[in-house]
Design a protein around this motif. Sequence first.
Motif, PDB file in Angstrom:
ATOM      1  N   TRP A   1       0.635  -0.998  -0.181  1.00  0.00           N
ATOM      2  CA  TRP A   1       0.048   0.110  -0.077  1.00  0.00           C
ATOM      3  C   TRP A   1       0.939   1.494  -0.092  1.00  0.00           C
ATOM      4  O   TRP A   1       2.328   1.571   0.914  1.00  0.00           O
ATOM      5  CB  TRP A   1      -1.050   0.302   1.465  1.00  0.00           C
ATOM      6  CG  TRP A   1      -2.004  -0.764   1.175  1.00  0.00           C
ATOM      7  CD1 TRP A   1      -2.643  -1.492   0.222  1.00  0.00           C
ATOM      8  CD2 TRP A   1      -1.720  -1.292   2.242  1.00  0.00           C
ATOM      9  NE1 TRP A   1      -3.231  -2.835   0.788  1.00  0.00           N
ATOM     10  CE2 TRP A   1      -2.871  -2.475   2.120  1.00  0.00           C
ATOM     11  CE3 TRP A   1      -1.907  -1.207   3.767  1.00  0.00           C
ATOM     12  CZ2 TRP A   1      -3.985  -3.034   3.427  1.00  0.00           C
ATOM     13  CZ3 TRP A   1      -2.660  -2.310   4.823  1.00  0.00           C
ATOM     14  CH2 TRP A   1      -3.530  -2.893   4.059  1.00  0.00           C
ATOM     15  N   ILE A   2       0.716   2.414  -0.912  1.00  0.00           N
ATOM     16  CA  ILE A   2       1.103   3.358  -1.112  1.00  0.00           C
ATOM     17  C   ILE A   2      -0.372   4.249  -0.349  1.00  0.00           C
ATOM     18  O   ILE A   2      -0.946   4.526  -0.820  1.00  0.00           O
ATOM     19  CB  ILE A   2       1.840   3.757  -2.275  1.00  0.00           C
ATOM     20  CG1 ILE A   2       2.819   2.810  -2.987  1.00  0.00           C
ATOM     21  CG2 ILE A   2       2.257   5.473  -1.921  1.00  0.00           C
ATOM     22  CD1 ILE A   2       2.914   2.458  -4.582  1.00  0.00           C
TER      23      ILE A   2
ATOM     24  N   HIS B   1      -2.808   3.918  -2.917  1.00  0.00           N
ATOM     25  CA  HIS B   1      -3.619   3.753  -2.610  1.00  0.00           C
ATOM     26  C   HIS B   1      -4.375   4.418  -1.855  1.00  0.00           C
ATOM     27  O   HIS B   1      -5.721   3.783  -1.120  1.00  0.00           O
ATOM     28  CB  HIS B   1      -2.941   1.846  -1.909  1.00  0.00           C
ATOM     29  CG  HIS B   1      -2.526   1.193  -2.909  1.00  0.00           C
ATOM     30  ND1 HIS B   1      -1.177   1.600  -3.131  1.00  0.00           N
ATOM     31  CD2 HIS B   1      -3.524   0.966  -4.636  1.00  0.00           C
ATOM     32  CE1 HIS B   1      -0.630   0.345  -3.433  1.00  0.00           C
ATOM     33  NE2 HIS B   1      -2.262   0.725  -4.957  1.00  0.00           N
ATOM     34  N   GLY B   2      -4.479   5.314  -0.464  1.00  0.00           N
ATOM     35  CA  GLY B   2      -4.399   5.871   0.197  1.00  0.00           C
ATOM     36  C   GLY B   2      -4.267   7.367   1.162  1.00  0.00           C
ATOM     37  O   GLY B   2      -3.282   7.321   0.525  1.00  0.00           O
TER      38      GLY B   2
ATOM     39  N   PRO C   1     -11.879   8.133  -2.746  1.00  0.00           N
ATOM     40  CA  PRO C   1     -12.757   6.648  -3.329  1.00  0.00           C
ATOM     41  C   PRO C   1     -12.631   5.525  -2.428  1.00  0.00           C
ATOM     42  O   PRO C   1     -12.255   5.764  -1.898  1.00  0.00           O
ATOM     43  CB  PRO C   1     -11.392   6.521  -4.232  1.00  0.00           C
ATOM     44  CG  PRO C   1     -10.415   7.471  -4.385  1.00  0.00           C
ATOM     45  CD  PRO C   1     -10.577   8.381  -3.129  1.00  0.00           C
ATOM     46  N   HIS C   2     -14.146   4.805  -2.720  1.00  0.00           N
ATOM     47  CA  HIS C   2     -14.854   4.541  -1.887  1.00  0.00           C
ATOM     48  C   HIS C   2     -13.652   2.563  -1.575  1.00  0.00           C
ATOM     49  O   HIS C   2     -13.924   2.033  -0.995  1.00  0.00           O
ATOM     50  CB  HIS C   2     -15.600   3.929  -1.703  1.00  0.00           C
ATOM     51  CG  HIS C   2     -16.797   4.766  -2.267  1.00  0.00           C
ATOM     52  ND1 HIS C   2     -18.059   4.586  -1.681  1.00  0.00           N
ATOM     53  CD2 HIS C   2     -16.669   5.610  -1.598  1.00  0.00           C
ATOM     54  CE1 HIS C   2     -18.977   5.798  -1.526  1.00  0.00           C
ATOM     55  NE2 HIS C   2     -17.907   6.634  -1.064  1.00  0.00           N
ATOM     56  N   THR C   3     -12.871   3.071  -2.681  1.00  0.00           N
ATOM     57  CA  THR C   3     -11.719   2.053  -2.749  1.00  0.00           C
ATOM     58  C   THR C   3     -10.329   2.201  -1.824  1.00  0.00           C
ATOM     59  O   THR C   3      -9.700   1.466  -1.740  1.00  0.00           O
ATOM     60  CB  THR C   3     -11.145   1.283  -4.267  1.00  0.00           C
ATOM     61  OG1 THR C   3     -11.036   1.949  -4.835  1.00  0.00           O
ATOM     62  CG2 THR C   3     -12.443   0.925  -4.719  1.00  0.00           C
ATOM     63  N   ALA C   4     -10.656   3.444  -1.209  1.00  0.00           N
ATOM     64  CA  ALA C   4      -9.304   3.576  -0.543  1.00  0.00           C
ATOM     65  C   ALA C   4      -8.713   3.777   0.799  1.00  0.00           C
ATOM     66  O   ALA C   4     -10.409   2.866   0.660  1.00  0.00           O
ATOM     67  CB  ALA C   4      -8.840   5.526  -0.891  1.00  0.00           C
ATOM     68  N   LEU C   5      -7.935   3.475   1.055  1.00  0.00           N
ATOM     69  CA  LEU C   5      -7.092   2.954   2.621  1.00  0.00           C
ATOM     70  C   LEU C   5      -7.099   4.714   3.398  1.00  0.00           C
ATOM     71  O   LEU C   5      -6.857   5.616   2.619  1.00  0.00           O
ATOM     72  CB  LEU C   5      -6.151   2.353   2.856  1.00  0.00           C
ATOM     73  CG  LEU C   5      -5.761   1.929   3.953  1.00  0.00           C
ATOM     74  CD1 LEU C   5      -7.191   1.109   4.251  1.00  0.00           C
ATOM     75  CD2 LEU C   5      -4.535   1.328   3.926  1.00  0.00           C
TER      76      LEU C   5
ATOM     77  N   PRO D   1       3.814  10.485  -3.355  1.00  0.00           N
ATOM     78  CA  PRO D   1       3.260   8.863  -4.111  1.00  0.00           C
ATOM     79  C   PRO D   1       3.287   8.664  -5.228  1.00  0.00           C
ATOM     80  O   PRO D   1       3.470   7.068  -5.374  1.00  0.00           O
ATOM     81  CB  PRO D   1       1.617   9.383  -3.692  1.00  0.00           C
ATOM     82  CG  PRO D   1       1.366  10.120  -2.468  1.00  0.00           C
ATOM     83  CD  PRO D   1       3.247  11.344  -3.069  1.00  0.00           C
ATOM     84  N   ASP D   2       3.595   9.761  -6.377  1.00  0.00           N
ATOM     85  CA  ASP D   2       4.069   9.122  -7.421  1.00  0.00           C
ATOM     86  C   ASP D   2       5.768   8.478  -7.775  1.00  0.00           C
ATOM     87  O   ASP D   2       5.319   7.891  -8.052  1.00  0.00           O
ATOM     88  CB  ASP D   2       4.461  11.130  -8.363  1.00  0.00           C
ATOM     89  CG  ASP D   2       5.110  12.128  -7.945  1.00  0.00           C
ATOM     90  OD1 ASP D   2       5.556  11.850  -6.484  1.00  0.00           O
ATOM     91  OD2 ASP D   2       5.369  13.046  -8.277  1.00  0.00           O
TER      92      ASP D   2
END
Length: 229
Positions: A2-3, A30-31, A91-95, A221-222
């Motif tokens: 996870w990033i 990712h979050g 986003p609902h997939t995010a941590l 993050p990039d």
Amino acid sequence: MWILGHRGASKAAPENTLAAFSLAFAQHAHGIELDTYQVDGQIVVIHDRWLNRTTNGTGLVTCQTLPYLMSLDAGNGERIPLLQDVFSLLPHTALFNIEIKHLHCTDSWIATVQQGIRQSGFPVENIIISSFNHRWLRSIQQAWSGVKIGALTATYPQSGLGFAEDLSAYSLHMALDVVDENYVRKAKQAGLKVLVYTVDHPQDMVMLADWGVDGIFTNVPDIAVNTLG
């Protein structure tokens, strides 16, 4: 691995602002991780106790009114967000890691977070609550069954993983300066997710991936995405 954008993509945008959080997701994080204070019955997103470094305001965050905090420039015209504002862009997939810097009422704090969850539809199972104040974490855990707790530390405790086990933590959040491969292995054997902060250099990212770390908090993050794929 996870990033997670540490205070968002805070190398490229003002930290802990909606611009930094949006940029982190645009860079395929990712979050995100952010820092919070409880003020006037709301949860505001800012890291420092004092306003001077990251805004054009002065004084202690906790000694100001909410209208004053909302009037400040947090960099490039950005405002200090409320936690509710952040929920609206996730986003609902995010941590989503919510770190607590100041808490004065557990019940109202939980109610505010749960309101954000209801209004946004964000999945509660994607939220991790962390703090260096483990008494606050225990209080939240007792009042909010099933919420994920991140045991946050900047040291290598003599008790080993005892502090995380005492909290029934979901994850261990450990400083890069003190983490080592053996501790990561023991934590994972104990069933803990392992996240490390703050990781901005590609060589450190690769090392931690080799050790089996589950996630990193990074200001870039990039670069992490390009390094780790």
